[in-house]
Design an enzyme around this catalytic site. Structure first.
Site, mmCIF file in Angstrom:
data_model
loop_
_atom_site.group_PDB
_atom_site.id
_atom_site.type_symbol
_atom_site.label_atom_id
_atom_site.label_comp_id
_atom_site.label_asym_id
_atom_site.label_seq_id
_atom_site.Cartn_x
_atom_site.Cartn_y
_atom_site.Cartn_z
ATOM 1 N N LYS A 282 2.697 52.728 52.404
ATOM 2 C CA LYS A 282 3.610 53.365 53.510
ATOM 3 C C LYS A 282 3.854 52.256 54.566
ATOM 4 O O LYS A 282 3.963 51.112 54.536
ATOM 5 C CB LYS A 282 2.662 54.580 53.991
ATOM 6 C CG LYS A 282 2.613 55.440 53.139
ATOM 7 C CD LYS A 282 3.947 56.205 52.445
ATOM 8 C CE LYS A 282 3.723 57.364 51.111
ATOM 9 N NZ LYS A 282 4.957 57.783 50.696
ATOM 10 N N ASP B 5 2.360 62.259 53.845
ATOM 11 C CA ASP B 5 2.221 61.707 55.056
ATOM 12 C C ASP B 5 1.348 62.290 56.178
ATOM 13 O O ASP B 5 1.229 61.913 57.149
ATOM 14 C CB ASP B 5 3.748 61.999 55.555
ATOM 15 C CG ASP B 5 4.777 61.263 55.026
ATOM 16 O OD1 ASP B 5 4.376 60.151 54.178
ATOM 17 O OD2 ASP B 5 5.854 61.790 54.720
ATOM 18 N N ARG C 114 19.095 62.991 54.001
ATOM 19 C CA ARG C 114 19.840 63.221 52.716
ATOM 20 C C ARG C 114 21.028 64.138 53.174
ATOM 21 O O ARG C 114 22.216 64.007 52.556
ATOM 22 C CB ARG C 114 18.814 64.305 51.814
ATOM 23 C CG ARG C 114 18.003 63.598 51.073
ATOM 24 C CD ARG C 114 16.759 64.369 50.568
ATOM 25 N NE ARG C 114 15.818 63.977 49.904
ATOM 26 C CZ ARG C 114 14.841 63.253 50.046
ATOM 27 N NH1 ARG C 114 14.622 62.916 51.394
ATOM 28 N NH2 ARG C 114 13.865 62.718 49.336
ATOM 29 N N GLN D 57 11.139 59.643 46.894
ATOM 30 C CA GLN D 57 12.242 58.068 46.934
ATOM 31 C C GLN D 57 12.670 57.615 45.992
ATOM 32 O O GLN D 57 13.875 57.515 45.854
ATOM 33 C CB GLN D 57 11.626 57.231 47.911
ATOM 34 C CG GLN D 57 11.285 57.843 49.450
ATOM 35 C CD GLN D 57 10.489 56.650 50.371
ATOM 36 O OE1 GLN D 57 10.242 55.611 49.854
ATOM 37 N NE2 GLN D 57 10.164 56.888 51.550
ATOM 38 N N ARG E 175 -2.035 52.919 55.005
ATOM 39 C CA ARG E 175 -2.578 53.846 55.831
ATOM 40 C C ARG E 175 -4.101 54.255 55.616
ATOM 41 O O ARG E 175 -4.754 54.670 56.623
ATOM 42 C CB ARG E 175 -1.611 55.137 55.781
ATOM 43 C CG ARG E 175 -0.328 55.198 56.455
ATOM 44 C CD ARG E 175 0.258 56.323 56.315
ATOM 45 N NE ARG E 175 1.465 56.222 57.316
ATOM 46 C CZ ARG E 175 2.717 57.068 57.048
ATOM 47 N NH1 ARG E 175 2.827 57.736 56.141
ATOM 48 N NH2 ARG E 175 3.699 56.776 57.965
ATOM 49 N N SER F 254 6.765 59.808 43.547
ATOM 50 C CA SER F 254 7.833 59.249 44.569
ATOM 51 C C SER F 254 9.054 59.755 44.641
ATOM 52 O O SER F 254 9.623 59.844 43.811
ATOM 53 C CB SER F 254 7.805 57.811 44.728
ATOM 54 O OG SER F 254 8.847 57.483 45.604
ATOM 55 N N ARG G 118 7.384 46.087 52.265
ATOM 56 C CA ARG G 118 7.077 47.196 51.299
ATOM 57 C C ARG G 118 7.681 46.957 49.857
ATOM 58 O O ARG G 118 8.723 46.225 49.976
ATOM 59 C CB ARG G 118 7.706 48.541 51.971
ATOM 60 C CG ARG G 118 6.701 48.952 53.136
ATOM 61 C CD ARG G 118 7.360 50.276 53.811
ATOM 62 N NE ARG G 118 6.860 51.436 53.013
ATOM 63 C CZ ARG G 118 7.344 52.526 53.373
ATOM 64 N NH1 ARG G 118 7.943 52.830 54.228
ATOM 65 N NH2 ARG G 118 7.049 53.742 52.620
ATOM 66 N N LYS H 36 12.901 65.013 58.854
ATOM 67 C CA LYS H 36 13.141 63.685 58.591
ATOM 68 C C LYS H 36 14.021 63.632 57.050
ATOM 69 O O LYS H 36 14.777 62.696 56.844
ATOM 70 C CB LYS H 36 11.957 62.664 58.834
ATOM 71 C CG LYS H 36 12.576 61.360 58.505
ATOM 72 C CD LYS H 36 11.488 60.231 59.327
ATOM 73 C CE LYS H 36 10.134 60.084 58.739
ATOM 74 N NZ LYS H 36 10.116 59.486 57.608
ATOM 75 N N SER H 37 13.166 63.940 56.174
ATOM 76 C CA SER H 37 13.526 63.879 54.837
ATOM 77 C C SER H 37 14.755 64.449 54.642
ATOM 78 O O SER H 37 15.760 63.991 54.020
ATOM 79 C CB SER H 37 12.686 64.672 53.744
ATOM 80 O OG SER H 37 11.538 63.955 53.840
HETATM 81 C C1 S3P Z 1 9.877 60.711 51.597
HETATM 82 C C2 S3P Z 1 9.129 60.619 50.497
HETATM 83 C C3 S3P Z 1 7.922 60.182 50.670
HETATM 84 C C4 S3P Z 1 7.211 60.059 52.374
HETATM 85 C C5 S3P Z 1 8.307 59.805 53.008
HETATM 86 C C6 S3P Z 1 9.312 60.331 53.240
HETATM 87 C C7 S3P Z 1 11.619 61.299 51.241
HETATM 88 O O1 S3P Z 1 7.699 58.809 50.338
HETATM 89 O O2 S3P Z 1 6.080 59.532 52.233
HETATM 90 O O3 S3P Z 1 7.801 59.804 54.412
HETATM 91 O O4 S3P Z 1 12.093 61.769 52.182
HETATM 92 O O5 S3P Z 1 11.607 61.266 50.126
HETATM 93 P P1 S3P Z 1 7.433 58.468 48.694
HETATM 94 O O6 S3P Z 1 8.488 59.146 47.852
HETATM 95 O O7 S3P Z 1 7.379 56.888 48.456
HETATM 96 O O8 S3P Z 1 6.034 59.282 48.190
#
Ligand code: S3P
Length: 450
Positions: free
Chosen positions: A354, A327, A33, A176, A358, A174, A129, A28-29
């Site tokens: 999240k 996760d 991207r 993200q 969780r 993080s 969030r 997914k990540s």
């Molecule tokens: C992700 C970063 C994580 C993760 C999320 C995907 C990403 O979050 O929990 O499912 O793709 O950068 P955080 O960066 O907020 O920890």
């Protein structure tokens, strides 16, 4: 309620061993991207193995709204015709990122240094969030953001017309936030520097370099210092997305706790910033092996083989491992309930922000299933009941959270009485084939009348 329709109640029962091969979907990540950086390159990026979950589809739709062309061939190859760094058009409507924190935060970063305005929204989970963690550093570039109280969506972001480069130390671990700042730095002149005390997943850095951006990484006493040189010309790429270790976690953990199981999960990305769960399971005594380890597209990959492991023991999971398995704590807590002794997970307060809180979601559901748990703001403790020792016999709330829904269904596959979730709909955000895949391994998983 499901994110995208009526709730889908679902029930899992024990009694069957799981055997066979589990072909889990793309990461997914990396999928988010690939689409976003493809949209920032000039020319055509081709992506295979993309996760076609709702989260990524929402990001693809958003990139179209900013002017990129995104299409899919019948064979599953995706094509992104990008607009170039700084080439985003102003969207004509609100950008709905659905359930995806990664989607909205990365896209906000990407548009933050262009002279355009965009309004973002999401489902009830996403709109609860915190976005301040992203809009605070974006403000340093000159970006303005107007959201609801507490920095919540819906939110309007006004991109900086004259962005300045930024030096920013990420206050929480993080990826993200780190990625949002780096993506914003793409369209700022000069060097944008992001410092993280603890290493989080590094897919953005790897992929930015792959697209031709100048990215330098220095490990210093302050932490990981990432320096991006702004305004590069990104070159389109051919990307093969590896399979998602966070999705692999579910069939792997199911095999470990269901009697007689033996499951192969091939081609899993094992980037060290993502593989903490597997290390933890092995420390607990899991019969989990990495077969055929190799490198593909710059990422370490292996086939995971998981067999029923009746003698797992609880452990203390070190807090410094949290970013590499953030996760995976929900499904780890289900394994912990099927191990002997106590499992203590520390340094996990990020779990509270999240798709759901969780810690609270797992604690309440596990209690309903007859498991003793304890929590603090930053820790979660599960008292193991040994292999097959979870009473079950409960309906647990999924709270619009895919990983909570999947975790309780796996819990039911090894429990003494059935475990249900009120809504399995959110599973489609990250693992749209979870239901047929688990059934194909032999799981007793049924949809209930709504
Ligand atoms: C992700 C970063 C994580 C993760 C999320 C995907 C990403 O979050 O929990 O499912 O793709 O950068 P955080 O960066 O907020 O920890």
């Amino acid at each position: 309620m499901s994110a995208h329709g009526a709730p889908i109640p679902m029930t899992a029962r024990a009694g069957r061993s799981l055997t066979g091969t589990a072909e889990v979907p793309g990461d997914k990540s990396i999928s988010h991207r690939a689409i976003i950086l493809g949209a920032m390159a000039v020319g055509e990026t081709r992506v295979t193995g993309l996760l076609e979950g709702q989260d990524v589809l929402d990001t693809a739709r958003a990139m179209r709204a900013f002017g990129a062309e995104v299409s899919r061939d019948d064979d599953g190859t995706w094509h992104v015709h990008g607009v170039g760094v700084g080439g985003f058009a102003e969207p004509g409507n609100v950008i709905d990122c659905g359930n995806s924190g990664t989607g909205v935060r990365l896209i906000m970063g990407t548009m933050a240094t262009s002279p355009i305005t965009a309004t973002f929204t999401g489902d009830a989970s996403l709109n609860g969030r915190p976005m301040g963690r992203v809009t605070d550093p974006l403000a340093l570039f000159g970006t303005r953001a107007y959201g609801r109280q507490g920095g919540r969506l819906p939110m309007t972001v006004v991109g900086a017309a004259d962005p300045v480069p930024v030096r920013y130390t990420v206050p929480v671990p993080s990826a993200q936030v780190k990625s949002a700042v780096l993506l914003a730095g793409l369209n700022a002149p000069g060097e944008t520097v992001v410092i993280e005390a603890e290493a989080t997943r590094d897919h953005s850095e790897r992929m930015l370099a792959g697209f031709g951006a100048k990215v330098q990484i220095d490990d210093t006493s302050e932490g990981r210092v990432i320096t991006l040189t702004g305004q590069p010309e990104l070159r389109p790429q051919v990307i093969a997305v590896p399979r998602d270790p966070s999705s692999a976690a579910f069939p792997v953990c199911a095999a470990l706790i269901c009697e007689g199981s033996d499951v192969l999960v091939p081609n899993i990305g094992l980037n060290p910033t993502r593989a903490g769960l597997f290390e933890t399971l092995i420390e607990m005594g899991a019969d989990l092996t990495y077969e055929n380890p190799r490198e593909e597209g710059g990422e370490p990959v292996a086939d995971l083989r998981a067999r029923f492991s009746p003698n797992m023991r609880g452990i203390e999971v070190p807090p410094e491992r949290a970013p590499s398995m953030i996760d995976e704590y929900p499904i780890l807590s289900v394994v912990a309930a099927n191990a002997e002794g106590t499992t203590v997970m520390r340094g996990v307060k990020e779990l509270r922000v999240k798709e759901s809180d969780r810690i609270d979601a797992m604690a309440r559901g596990l209690e309903l299933c007859g498991v003793t748990v304890a929590e603090t703001e930053d820790s979660f403790t599960v008292e193991g009941r040994g292999a097959g020792g979870v009473p079950g016999g409960a309906t647990c709330a999924a709270r619009l959270d895919h990983r909570i829904a999947m975790s309780f269904l796996i819990c039911g596959m090894a429990a003494q009485a059935a475990v249900s979730v009120d809504d399995a709909g959110p599973i489609a955000t990250s693992f749209p084939i979870f239901e047929p895949l688990m059934r194909g391994l032999g799981a007793d998983l049924v949809r209930d009348a709504g």
